[in-house]
Structures are given as C-alpha cells and as structure tokens.
Scaffold this motif. Structure first.
Motif, short mmCIF file in Angstrom:
data_model
loop_
_atom_site.label_atom_id
_atom_site.label_comp_id
_atom_site.label_asym_id
_atom_site.label_seq_id
_atom_site.Cartn_x
_atom_site.Cartn_y
_atom_site.Cartn_z
N MET A 1 0.85 -1.19 0.00
CA MET A 1 0.00 0.00 0.00
C MET A 1 0.89 1.23 0.00
O MET A 1 1.90 1.28 0.68
CB MET A 1 -0.91 0.01 1.23
CG MET A 1 -1.89 1.18 1.25
SD MET A 1 -3.05 1.11 2.63
CE MET A 1 -1.95 1.45 3.99
N ILE A 2 0.52 2.21 -0.81
CA ILE A 2 1.23 3.47 -0.88
C ILE A 2 0.24 4.60 -0.69
O ILE A 2 -0.91 4.52 -1.12
CB ILE A 2 1.99 3.60 -2.22
CG1 ILE A 2 2.82 4.88 -2.22
CG2 ILE A 2 1.04 3.57 -3.40
CD1 ILE A 2 3.76 4.99 -3.42
N ARG A 3 0.74 5.68 -0.03
CA ARG A 3 -0.17 6.78 0.32
C ARG A 3 0.40 8.10 -0.19
O ARG A 3 1.61 8.33 -0.15
CB ARG A 3 -0.33 6.83 1.84
CG ARG A 3 -1.22 7.94 2.37
CD ARG A 3 -1.25 7.89 3.88
NE ARG A 3 -2.02 8.99 4.45
CZ ARG A 3 -3.33 8.97 4.70
NH1 ARG A 3 -4.00 7.85 4.43
NH2 ARG A 3 -3.96 10.00 5.22
N LEU A 4 -0.49 8.98 -0.67
CA LEU A 4 -0.13 10.35 -1.08
C LEU A 4 -1.05 11.29 -0.34
O LEU A 4 -2.26 11.13 -0.32
CB LEU A 4 -0.32 10.52 -2.60
CG LEU A 4 -0.02 11.92 -3.15
CD1 LEU A 4 1.48 12.21 -3.07
CD2 LEU A 4 -0.50 12.05 -4.60
N GLN A 5 -0.42 12.35 0.28
CA GLN A 5 -1.26 13.28 1.03
C GLN A 5 -0.81 14.72 0.81
O GLN A 5 0.29 14.98 0.31
CB GLN A 5 -1.23 12.95 2.51
CG GLN A 5 0.13 13.01 3.15
CD GLN A 5 0.09 12.54 4.59
OE1 GLN A 5 -0.75 11.71 4.97
NE2 GLN A 5 0.99 13.05 5.40
N HIS A 83 4.69 12.06 -8.33
CA HIS A 83 5.17 11.25 -9.45
C HIS A 83 5.28 9.79 -9.07
O HIS A 83 4.92 8.89 -9.85
CB HIS A 83 6.52 11.79 -9.94
CG HIS A 83 6.36 12.84 -11.01
ND1 HIS A 83 6.12 12.54 -12.32
CD2 HIS A 83 6.42 14.20 -10.93
CE1 HIS A 83 6.02 13.66 -13.02
NE2 HIS A 83 6.22 14.71 -12.18
N VAL A 84 5.79 9.54 -7.89
CA VAL A 84 5.94 8.16 -7.43
C VAL A 84 4.57 7.49 -7.32
O VAL A 84 4.36 6.35 -7.77
CB VAL A 84 6.68 8.12 -6.08
CG1 VAL A 84 6.64 6.70 -5.48
CG2 VAL A 84 8.11 8.57 -6.26
N PHE A 85 3.62 8.22 -6.72
CA PHE A 85 2.28 7.65 -6.54
C PHE A 85 1.63 7.38 -7.90
O PHE A 85 1.02 6.33 -8.12
CB PHE A 85 1.42 8.62 -5.72
CG PHE A 85 0.07 8.06 -5.37
CD1 PHE A 85 -0.08 7.22 -4.28
CD2 PHE A 85 -1.06 8.37 -6.14
CE1 PHE A 85 -1.33 6.70 -3.96
CE2 PHE A 85 -2.29 7.86 -5.81
CZ PHE A 85 -2.43 7.01 -4.71
N SER A 86 1.80 8.34 -8.81
CA SER A 86 1.22 8.19 -10.14
C SER A 86 1.77 6.96 -10.86
O SER A 86 1.04 6.19 -11.47
CB SER A 86 1.47 9.44 -10.97
OG SER A 86 1.03 9.26 -12.30
#
Length: 982
Positions: A1-5, A83-86
């Motif tokens: 799981m990865i999170r962007l906030q 960018h990483v999340f995308s």
C-alpha cells in the motif's frame, strides 16, 4: 500500500476548512480517499486514463479520472511524491488490465472471430443477428479494451484487438461491407438456382430480393414485375440454403385461392412443401390452439355482399324501432349525405359547378338542385310534408324584358307561395355598418339587382314571396328561420320516418351509404378505435357537423352489429384475438421467417398480428412483397400508411437506429410496353406520397398505345362496338386471337358480353371491375365510363373524408386511392389502352391525361368536335349535334351555366372566337362577326324587332347585347365577311 497526502502548508493556506481531498491510498486494485467524511473506493477497472499531474505554486495536483465517480483531485502534494504515486497507480492499472485481458481472452477471441467473419459472412448480417455482437463488442471495449495502455500490451496485441474496437466505434460501415460481400458471393453461389427456379431466369432485381435477409425487407413489386416468382423463390431458398426448416416459414396471402396457388407453385418449382395460409386461417388456427376449439364464424365474414346487406338491414331495423336513432339516420340522408360546401368555398364558377355535379345533389323528392342550401330547403319541405315544385315557370307571363322566363327556386303547390333562396352574406364594413356580399365569382351588383327585380315582380303580381339567405345558414338558423316564415301560410304534416326511409331506398342512396358504414366499421374495429378517438380526430381535422351526424348513425349501427354477432366472430375479431394471444405469450410461435404477399393490402389488425409474431423471437424476419401504387382496398380495411412507413412499423434496431429495413425495387415489368408503363408511372406519382419506383417496360410501342374516345349521350354501345371493330380488323391479320379486357369502376357498367362475343369472334372479350382485375392482364384493355360524378371515376364515395377518422394517416392528396385504382386499370394492358369517356362529363383523370403532353395520349382525327373555354364560367364549351343536325356548342355545366352558342353561320361546324385587340370574333373558316358588347362568348347577328332590323347577340335571350346596323355596312353585317386568303 502506498499513500499520497497534502503538504501541511497547502492545507493551512489553501484549504483551512478541509474541503478538498487530503490523501489518496493505493490498496491492491483500489484507490481510496475520504471525501466529506465518506471513504470512497475507486477500482482500477474504472480508471479511464493513468493519473494526471499538474505542478502549481503551492504544490502538485494529481487527478484520478474514473467512470464510477467525478474526477478526484488531490492538491498541494509534493512533486516527487505525486510522481511516485502516479507511477505506482499506472503500474498497478497496467497489471490489472493485462490480467483482465488474460481473463477475458476467451470472450475476446469469440467476439473477434465474429467481427472478422463480417468480411465474408456465411449468412446475411441482419441487424437482429449483429446487434448482440455489437453489444458484446462495445461492452468489452468500454470495460477493458479502451483502457489498455498500448505501450504495455505491445503492438501485436493492439493490432489484434483493433478490429473489435473499430467495429464498436463504426459498426454500420462494417455491417454494410459485410452485406455487400455476402450478397455478391451468394448471388454467384446460387446462380443455377435463380436460372431454373422459374420458367425464365430471375432478373437481377429479383435475385437480389431473394438473398437480402434484413430484419424487415420490403420488395417493391410494380404491376407485372413478377412478385409471385420472388416470393416463391424466397421460400425455396430459405429451405434449400438451410436457413430455416419448413415449419419455421410462414407464408401469408390475403385470398384463399392465392394461398392455394402459392403453395402449389412453391412445391412444384422447388420441391419444398410449404403451405401458404391466409391471415384469417393462421389467426383461426392460433385461436384454436390457445382456446382448444375454434369459435363459430359469422355468416357474412366471407361474403362482402352479405356484410353490406347486414348493414342495410340494421339501418332499416333501427329506423323501425328506435325514434332517436331513426331521426339521426333521416337527418344524415336529408342534410349530410354529401359534403356541405357552398359557393362561398370556391373561387371560380367552374370549380363550384364541378364540385356540385360530382356531389349529385338529389333531393328526397328526386330532383337535382343547384346548391347545398337549396338541398337543405327542399329536404326540409319534403320531411315536413309540404308539397313543392322546384324551379317552376312563374305563373304570370312577364312582358318582354330580355330575360329568360322567370323560374323561382320553389313554389309550394297548396298555398301558391314562392321561396327564393339568395346567395348573400353579411360583411361588416370599417365604419361598423353591414352590407350584403356575394360569393367570390358572382357579380355583386348584378346579383343584388336581380334580387330587387324578383321582389318587384312578386309585388306587382301580388304573389307571396318568402326569402331565405346564405347568411342564415352561416348563422345556423336557415331551417329554423324558414319554419318561422312559413308558419302563417302552411300547416306542416311531417312524414313518418318509415316513409322517408323508403323514399331514400328508392333513390338508391342506402346502398352506397351502407358500403361507407361497412368500410368505416371494419377500419374502426381493426384499428382498435373508440368513438371518443373518432370525435377527437374529427375536431382536430375540422370535419364539422357532417362527421358528428355520421357518428350519430354509426354508433347505434356498430352496437347493433356487435349484438348480431351473437358470440360468433368476424375477421376483425379473429385477427385481433390471435394478435392478443401472440402478444401475451399464450401462443408460442414456431415461425422465424414471415413472408407476406400483396403487402399493400395489409390492415392495422393484420399488421398487429405480424408484429406480435415477430416479437416472439429476436431473430424473426419479415419479408413483404407489394406495390403501394396498387393499394386499392381501403374499403376492406387496408392501410397504405403501413407500407409507406414500413421501416418504422416492422424494422429492427441497430446502433441506435430503430427502423432498420431494406427495400428492393423490382423495376422491370413483363407486361406493359413503354408508352403504357411510363404513362401509368407518371400518373400515379402525381401523388408525392407514393413511393418512387423505377420502371423498365416490357417493350417499345410502334404506334400510339393509349387512346381516349369521347362518347356522346346514348352512344356508349355504338362507340364500344366501333372500338372493338377496329381491334378485330387488326387481329384478323394474325393467327392468334387477341384478349380484350373491359374494365369498369362499378359492375353496373358491364355490357352485354354474349352479344359482343358473337359480333367479334376474333376477340376473347371479358369484363371485370377494376378491383377484381388485380393480377390479370390482356393484350388490349378498354376502360368504360370514365365519367365524372358521385358514382363515376374517380368515385366521389371511396375517398370520403370521414374515413380519415379511422385512419392513422390522412391522405391529403385529392382522390389518392382512386388514382391508384386508375393505375391498376392502366397496367392491365400489354399493348393498347382505350378509355371511353363522356364528352359532356369526362372524368378529371381523362382531362388530365388529355391535357398533359407528357402522357403521349393519341389524338384521333375526326373523332370529336373541338373544345373551347366557356367565357361565362370557365368550363368547357363542347360541340354537340342537335336533333335538326345543326352543331351547337354547349357548356359542360349544363345544369348550372347553360351557356349555349350556335356554330358559325358560314361553315356550320366551327365556333367563332374573339380575336385579341379587335372588335370582331373570327371563325376558323374565315368568317368574322362583331363582338357582343355584353358577354364574353357571344357575337352579333342580324335580327328583326318591333322597330326594324338590328344586331343582337346569338345567345339571346340569355344575353340581350345589341347594336344598331350602320346603313353603310348593312351588307357586311347580314352576311359574315370572309377574309381573303392568299
């Protein structure tokens, strides 16, 4: 799981109240976020594109586009984090789609194979066959194919799925290409079959109509184009090609003998045992299957004459039994039997006179009157037992006035009272005052002067004159006002309704009205109409009081008709009950192909049955063969609307289009030569509502093929014999006898066939009504009694506007159905068509054919005297020979106009006419005469009077134009001058 906030700074500066998305999490195959306190899960399957990144002053924004939710945007993220999340989302999305692609491989292969087969289909790609494929292709494209990343799946996979995506985006082009490929291959594959199925090879158009197999296919089969060959070949092809089993094919005809002939022909030509059935037979079978037994059929169901006689008997019984109904029936015959138009509805005398003659305004007493308002007055007098004379000569001799003998409109025989009906109405002027005005084509001042002269005559001779006016009818008080005016002078003795009805029967008015009622009743039942429907439509179409009067009669007639069925059913009941069973699923149809012959004759109820059978299975096809140009059975319930809107009524659906169908025009006629075929086509297409069709004639005429022969009163037999004698003389030069078909609009025009056959043994002569002649042909056709009038041709009865109340679409074109009847008559002929028409009262169709050079009608020299325009009314002046052998020129509107001119005194044959720019009329023989100063048509000749000789109009006493004889010109006037001829 990865999170962007969101970064804290953005949250503090731009979103202090926390209204925007603050965090996104990628968890397996879902992206989750919290919006307004609610956790939202967005599946990777629903993503339309990879996440979109946009860098701003306060951080980077990342947007997720999904088909499940509106765009979700997180603002103020760190640029690198976004960018990483995308990338992680994109990778997960690609993995998900590749897995989905693998999972859907079998489905994709199946859809792809079917799409690829459209390039060379083994069956006609009908809409009902391809629509499910399109649905699957679009679902697959939307859920998966459109979301695949080309770089991830590779070029090979992109190319592999491309046909499916192309088909999903542009299915119509691929289907059309598939149809073209199939038709080309199929025509070649079945060439031997098409060459041998009939005695002659099928034409290219016939072959095309057989292999075309759309959801609904309409074959436009003009007269003599070989429609029976097409429907025979179609039935055989379906079985031989393995498309259907015999039990899956329903072959429908309208007549029992046509169905039997078709069954024999199909089996004889193809060896395929398909039983053709009538609509009534299949409906009866359906009822029997559902109910376990078949209800009894009404005695009149198979006999049109018995049906009409039943309606006549119902009318008679209602008159005898029910007072309110009997009054409604009498009111109809007395005041609404014909269209209630007056001279105010026409712009010219000629138009008005033509209309009045076509209406045959005959009173209950039996005489013909000159206007609808006079008809109302005469019938009111008759109903109320007031004896009268119509247009009697005035009882007192009026001194020489230059007028004809005075003839008042009516004279009441017991009281001696006269009635004059004046055609005047009130017109309000700008200053608020009123004045009397006349119809558009009537000279107001002259008419008002005539009114005053009549009043003075009665005043001078002390005779009582009662006056009625057109404005009283306009104000709906004509008859009430007449009753009030007559009250002091006459005692009304109303005749019993039974007596009046017996009189109506004597006048032969009941027969035609019964046919109109019967036609209305059949269309009323088959269309599922109610009386309220009819009243609503009548109001919308402004049919007026006549429609109301008709419905007042029809309602009790229909109620009594239904009672007299006594549990039995007629054909309308039969068809509708069967359709209901098919619609509700109580009947399980085995049919997958429904072939309908003579489709132009289909009614609303029969169409409902076909639609119900078609709706039972998704792949049912309707194959209809017919010719809207030959739709002539409106009286039996046929509805041309169904053929003109074939796609809307029976078509399938594909790619958002709901009237998918195919039309094939057979084009060629194997019957009529060019002059007849082209003239008939031009004639019927004057009605722009008729479907356009090409015509390829059977041959080329070497001499005029259509002739019109005018007939004077009493010459019918002689002229027919003259025409037959000419034909017989030509036939005598060949070995084979010629067939001659005599046609009549009505059966009463049938001549003595036994006598004609005896006199002309070289001719095979037969007679048919035009309706009974459908499907027949002959070398030569003679159309009898092409005259004007209520029972003429065109018939004024068939196209009664009242029938539009039970028709889904009104035919606005005048005499629309009668024009098609004329087309049928014309196209029975192979080589020649001869039309016999009254010289004085020719059919409007005959006038059209003669006047328009496009028809190429032969003008036979010496057959008739020249025609001229009538200067009094705009009609025609016709040359007639008097009992004394002299030639006169009389207006065609004898009853109304009365314009009568002698032939030229010099040649005794031609009619002198005005010469523009001169004071003379000139005859073709060269004689000239002074023009009459009073009238358009007359000229001056020398007469003797009490004051010596003078010049008077040849139309005296109708016209009193005169001039003095100049002493120096006496000889030139007494004898017509002849022009010197070089």
């Amino acid at each position: 799981m990865i999170r962007l906030q969101q970064r804290s700074l953005y949250r503090f500066l731009a979103d202090p109240f926390g209204r925007s998305t603050r965090a996104l999490e990628l968890d397996g195959n879902y992206i989750r976020t919290t919006r307004r306190g609610e956790v939202v899960s967005i599946s990777l399957q629903s993503l339309a594109t990879a996440p979109f990144i946009r860098k701003g002053m306060l951080g980077t924004a990342l947007t997720i586009s999904s088909s499940e939710y509106n765009d979700v945007t997180l603002k103020g993220a760190g640029h690198r984090d976004a960018h990483v999340f995308s990338k992680r989302v994109k990778d997960a999305w690609n993995r998900f789609n590749l897995a989905a692609l693998e999972k859907e491989a079998a489905r994709l292969d199946r859809v792809l194979a079917e799409v690829m087969s459209l390039a060379a289909p083994s069956r006609y790609p009908a809409a009902c066959q391809i629509a499910p494929l399109l649905e699957q292709a679009r679902a697959l494209n939307e859920s998966l194919l459109s979301k695949l990343n080309a770089e991830v799946i590779g070029r090979e996979t992109v190319a592999r799925i491309a046909p499916v995506r192309k088909f999903a985006g542009d299915p119509r082009t691929l289907r059309a290409n598939g149809i073209a490929a199939f038709v080309t291959a199929e025509l070649d594959r079945w060439k031997d079959f098409f060459d041998t199925i009939e005695t002659k090879p099928l034409t290219p158009e016939q072959r095309l109509s057989v292999v075309v197999d759309e959801d609904a296919t309409l074959v436009l089969a003009g007269a003599g184009s070989g429609k029976t060959s097409v429907i025979t070949a179609k039935a055989a092809y379906l079985i031989k090609a393995g498309i259907r089993q015999p039990k899956e094919v329903l072959l429908l005809a309208f007549a029992k003998n046509a169905a039997e002939e078709m069954s024999k022909r199909v089996e004889a030509r193809s060896g395929v045992p398909i039983v053709a059935r009538t609509f009534n037979a299949i409906a009866y079978d359906i009822i029997g299957i559902v109910e376990g037994s078949k209800p009894a059929l009404a005695d009149h169901a198979t006999d049109d004459m018995a049906f009409t006689n039943l309606i006549k008997q119902i009318l008679k019984d209602l008159v005898d039994r029910l007072s309110d109904v009997s009054m409604a029936i009498i009111r109809w015959f007395a005041h609404f039997l014909v269209e209630p138009n007056s001279e105010w509805d026409f712009k010219t005398k000629h138009d008005f006179y033509t209309h009045m003659e076509a209406q045959d305004l005959r009173t209950l007493q039996g005489e013909k009157v000159k206007s609808y308002e006079e008809l109302q007055i005469a019938n009111w007098l008759y109903e109320n037992g007031v004896e009268y004379e119509y247009e009697p000569v005035y009882e007192h001799k009026i001194p020489e006035t230059g007028r004809r003998d005075y003839q008042p409109d009516f004279r009441l025989t017991e009281s001696g009272i006269y009635i004059e009906h004046f055609g005047v109405r009130h017109q309000k002027m700008a200053d608020g005052s009123e004045r009397l005005v006349t119809a558009p084509f009537v000279d107001r001042d002259e008419y008002l002067a005539g009114m005053e002269w009549k009043r003075q005559v009665h005043a001078e001779y002390k005779t009582t004159l009662i006056e009625t006016y057109s404005y009283e009818r306009q104000e709906r008080r004509l008859l009430e006002g007449l009753a009030e005016k007559l009250a002091p002078h006459v005692n009304l003795k109303p005749r019993p309704v039974e007596t009046i009805y017996d009189r109506i029967v004597e006048l032969n008015q009941v027969d035609e009205f019964s046919k109109l009622l019967g036609t209305f009743l059949r269309k009323f039942k088959s269309g599922g109409y109610s009386l309220q429907d009819c009243e609503t439509k009548s109001d919308r179409m402004k049919l007026g009081k006549r429609a109301r009067a008709f419905l007042d009669v029809f309602a009790p007639v229909f109620e009594e008709y239904q009672k007299r069925l006594e549990g039995r059913i007629d054909f309308e009941d039969m068809i509708l009950r069967a359709a209901h069973y098919a619609e509700t699923g109580r009947y399980d149809s085995p049919f997958r192909h429904i072939l309908v012959d003579e489709f132009q004759d289909i009614s609303q109820s029969r169409a409902r049955l076909v639609k119900a059978l078609k709706a039972q299975h998704p792949d049912v096809r309707v194959f209809a063969v017919g010719d809207d140009w030959q739709s002539i059975f409106r009286f039996a319930g046929s509805d041309i609307h169904l053929m003109r809107h074939f796609g809307q009524e029976f078509g399938g659906s594909f790619d958002g289009e709901t009237d998918v169908h195919r039309s094939v025009d057979l084009g060629r006629t194997f019957r009529s030569i060019d002059q007849i075929a082209f003239a008939a086509r031009t004639f019927v297409l004057r009605n722009p509502a008729q479907i356009q069709k090409l015509i390829v004639p059977a041959g080329t005429a070497t001499e005029p093929a259509i002739r019109i022969v005018t007939v004077s009163k009493g010459e019918d037999k002689a002229k027919l014999a003259e025409v037959l004698a000419a034909m017989s003389a030509v036939v005598a030069q060949v070995v084979k006898p010629a067939t001659v078909l005599l046609l009549g609009r009505y059966r009463f025009v049938e001549p003595d066939l036994r006598d004609l056959r005896r006199r002309f043994p070289r001719l095979k002569i037969s007679f048919k009504t035009i309706h009974a002649s459908k499907g027949l042909e002959a070398d030569h056709v003679i159309l009898l009694n092409a005259d004007s009038g209520r029972t003429g041709f065109p018939s004024e009865i068939v196209d009664d506007p009242l029938l539009s109340m039970v028709s889904p679409e009104e035919e606005a074109f005048q005499n629309a159905e009668e024009r098609r009847v004329m087309y049928v008559a014309m196209t029975r002929a192979r080589h020649t068509l001869t039309i016999l028409a009254s010289k004085a009262r020719p059919s409007s169709f005959v006038t059209e054919l003669k006047k328009d050079p496009v028809y190429g009608i032969a003008a036979l020299p010496g057959m008739e005297l020249e025609e001229h325009g009538c200067g009094e009314c705009g009609g025609r002046l016709l040359g007639v020979r008097g009992k004394d052998g002299r030639i006169w020129y009389r207006c065609e509107h004898v009853q109304h106009c009365g314009n009568l001119l002698p032939a030229c005194q010099s040649c005794g044959a031609a009619l002198p006419r005005r010469t523009d720019g001169t004071a003379e009329v000139q005859c073709g023989c060269g004689a000239t005469y002074p023009t009459c100063p009073e009238c358009e048509d007359g000229w001056l000749i020398e007469r003797s009077g009490s004051y010596g000789r003078f010049l008077g109009c040849v139309r005296y006493p109708t016209c009193v134009g005169k001039a003095k004889i100049s002493s120096g010109d006496r000889s030139a006037i007494t004898k017509p001058r002849r022009q010197n001829r070089a």
